[in-house]
Design an enzyme around this catalytic site. Structure first.
Site, mmCIF file in Angstrom:
data_model
loop_
_atom_site.group_PDB
_atom_site.id
_atom_site.type_symbol
_atom_site.label_atom_id
_atom_site.label_comp_id
_atom_site.label_asym_id
_atom_site.label_seq_id
_atom_site.Cartn_x
_atom_site.Cartn_y
_atom_site.Cartn_z
ATOM 1 N N ARG A 97 -0.761 -7.149 12.915
ATOM 2 C CA ARG A 97 0.650 -7.151 12.481
ATOM 3 C C ARG A 97 1.391 -8.103 13.411
ATOM 4 N NH1 ARG A 97 4.572 -2.375 10.520
ATOM 5 N NH2 ARG A 97 3.345 -2.882 8.676
ATOM 6 N N HIS A 153 3.169 -9.479 3.277
ATOM 7 C CA HIS A 153 2.710 -8.106 3.557
ATOM 8 C C HIS A 153 1.702 -7.732 2.453
ATOM 9 C CE1 HIS A 153 2.466 -4.254 5.238
ATOM 10 N NE2 HIS A 153 3.684 -3.777 5.040
ATOM 11 N N GLN A 213 0.380 -4.055 1.656
ATOM 12 C CA GLN A 213 1.429 -3.272 1.006
ATOM 13 C C GLN A 213 1.459 -3.583 -0.491
ATOM 14 O OE1 GLN A 213 3.889 -1.030 2.401
ATOM 15 N NE2 GLN A 213 4.006 -0.619 0.230
ATOM 16 N N ASP A 265 13.482 -3.153 -0.518
ATOM 17 C CA ASP A 265 12.997 -3.021 0.857
ATOM 18 C C ASP A 265 14.209 -3.111 1.776
ATOM 19 O OD1 ASP A 265 11.453 -3.011 3.177
ATOM 20 O OD2 ASP A 265 10.890 -5.126 3.028
ATOM 21 N N CYS A 286 8.627 0.138 0.041
ATOM 22 C CA CYS A 286 7.480 0.165 0.968
ATOM 23 C C CYS A 286 7.691 1.129 2.129
ATOM 24 C CB CYS A 286 7.187 -1.239 1.477
ATOM 25 S SG CYS A 286 8.568 -1.942 2.393
ATOM 26 N N ARG A 346 -1.430 3.633 0.394
ATOM 27 C CA ARG A 346 -1.806 2.681 1.447
ATOM 28 C C ARG A 346 -3.192 3.041 1.988
ATOM 29 N NH1 ARG A 346 1.991 -0.174 4.339
ATOM 30 N NH2 ARG A 346 0.147 -1.312 4.986
HETATM 31 N N1 CP Z 1 5.338 -0.052 4.733
HETATM 32 C C1 CP Z 1 4.863 -0.274 5.964
HETATM 33 O O1 CP Z 1 4.177 -1.258 6.242
HETATM 34 O O2 CP Z 1 5.188 0.686 6.867
HETATM 35 P P1 CP Z 1 4.941 0.627 8.437
HETATM 36 O O3 CP Z 1 5.826 -0.455 8.996
HETATM 37 O O4 CP Z 1 5.318 1.989 8.942
HETATM 38 O O5 CP Z 1 3.505 0.301 8.681
HETATM 39 N N1 NVA Z 2 10.306 -6.198 5.393
HETATM 40 C C1 NVA Z 2 10.000 -5.143 6.325
HETATM 41 C C2 NVA Z 2 8.790 -4.394 5.865
HETATM 42 C C3 NVA Z 2 8.475 -3.179 6.710
HETATM 43 C C4 NVA Z 2 7.225 -2.487 6.268
HETATM 44 C C5 NVA Z 2 9.785 -5.718 7.712
HETATM 45 O O1 NVA Z 2 9.168 -6.783 7.844
HETATM 46 O O2 NVA Z 2 10.258 -5.103 8.676
#
Ligand code: CP
Ligand code: NVA
Length: 294
Positions: A92, A119, A122, A214, A254, A282
């Site tokens: 990440r 992402h 997701q 989102d 998400c 997920r």
């Molecule tokens: N939706 C999602 O990726 O959640 P987290 O940031 O908690 O992993």
């Molecule tokens: N768009 C959000 C998604 C979180 C799962 C972010 O990048 O923080």
């Protein structure tokens, strides 16, 4: 690509009905997943960790202060060192470029657990959730309302790949990534669907089967919170907006969600909302992804 995503969705749906521990396949037996997180996570971290355990393997969590990618040591060195310990890396990241650099230097598969541009895991869970409910994807209409961010970009590509139509309504200044949109448009054309970016949320939602939003403030954008929260207000998914949806529409997000900002409480906690099924999915998708890459 089409085959890969459709296979992941089909495999994830199957994984959801698999028998309890001891009687299910263990493709990760004695294998290790290394997970590098530069940002916080609930769903991605826990679903990958549980997925690895349920597939017979194990996972190691590496938090934001530990690796310090590119600062404590180079991205290439991190990739080479981790490849000597782990069978697969989940990352990440803040930067999509660093994501690609890590993948370039790693000798094991690298799974994108979110970056500033995409992402993808997701998106696979989102499409699985739609498939589970509607028994099809092709020809459906998804309306994404809000910030043209990583989640929106991945949905544009994912919808195009599986033949789903998508309309993304965002302020012009926060439209989806132009290269991704153009790539998604060409893929959509090949697959007989249309993906579009626009600015009017009511136009996007007209007749939609799926309404998706989102957060307006993605991780790393906290300093812009005030400006974003006022700019995105017309894009709130609320009772008035969803009146335009098609019959049997569903709401997806998400998560994490901010009730009263990108979505009203009545929508996210209402009967059309599938956000907790989507979050559960997920796990099933991570199992399908891990099994496909190891
Ligand atoms: N939706 C999602 O990726 O959640 P987290 O940031 O908690 O992993
Ligand atoms: N768009 C959000 C998604 C979180 C799962 C972010 O990048 O923080």
């Amino acid at each position: 690509m089409k085959d890969d995503l459709e296979k992941i969705i089909a495999k994830a749906l199957k994984a959801k009905t698999e028998p309890p521990r001891g009687r299910r396949p263990e493709p990760l037996k004695r294998k290790v997943l290394a997970m590098i997180f530069e940002k916080p996570s609930l769903r991605t971290r826990v679903s990958f960790e549980v997925a690895a355990a349920q597939l017979g393997g194990s996972a190691i969590y590496i938090g934001p202060d530990e690796v310090q990618m590119g600062k404590r040591e180079s991205v290439a060195d991190v990739a080479k060192v981790l490849s000597g310990y782990a069978d697969v890396i989940m990352y990440r990241a803040f930067s999509n470029e660093v994501m690609h650099e890590l993948a370039k230097h790693a000798a094991v598969p690298v799974v994108n657990g979110l970056d500033d541009l995409e992402h993808p895991c997701q998106c696979a869970a989102d499409l699985m959730t739609v498939m589970e409910r509607k028994q099809k994807l092709k020809g459906l209409q998804l309306a994404y309302v809000g910030d043209g961010n990583n989640v929106c970009n991945s949905l544009l590509l994912g919808c195009a790949v599986v033949g789903m139509n998508m309309r993304a309504a965002t302020p012009k200044s926060h439209a989806p990534n132009a290269d991704i949109l153009s790539n998604a448009r060409s893929i959509a054309e090949e697959n007989g669907c249309v993906v579009e970016a626009m600015s009017n949320p009511f136009d996007a939602v007209e007749g939609a089967d799926v309404i998706y939003t989102d957060t307006w403030v993605s991780m790393g954008q906290e300093e812009e919170r005030e400006e974003r929260e006022s700019m995105f207000l017309p894009y709130q998914v609320n009772a008035k907006l969803v009146e335009r949806a098609g019959k049997d529409w569903m709401f997806l997000h998400c998560l994490p969600a901010h009730r009263g900002l990108e979505v009203s409480e009545e929508v996210i906690d209402g009967p059309q909302s599938l956000v907790f099924t989507q979050a559960e999915n997920r796990l099933h998708v991570q199992k399908a992804i891990l099994a496909a890459v190891v």
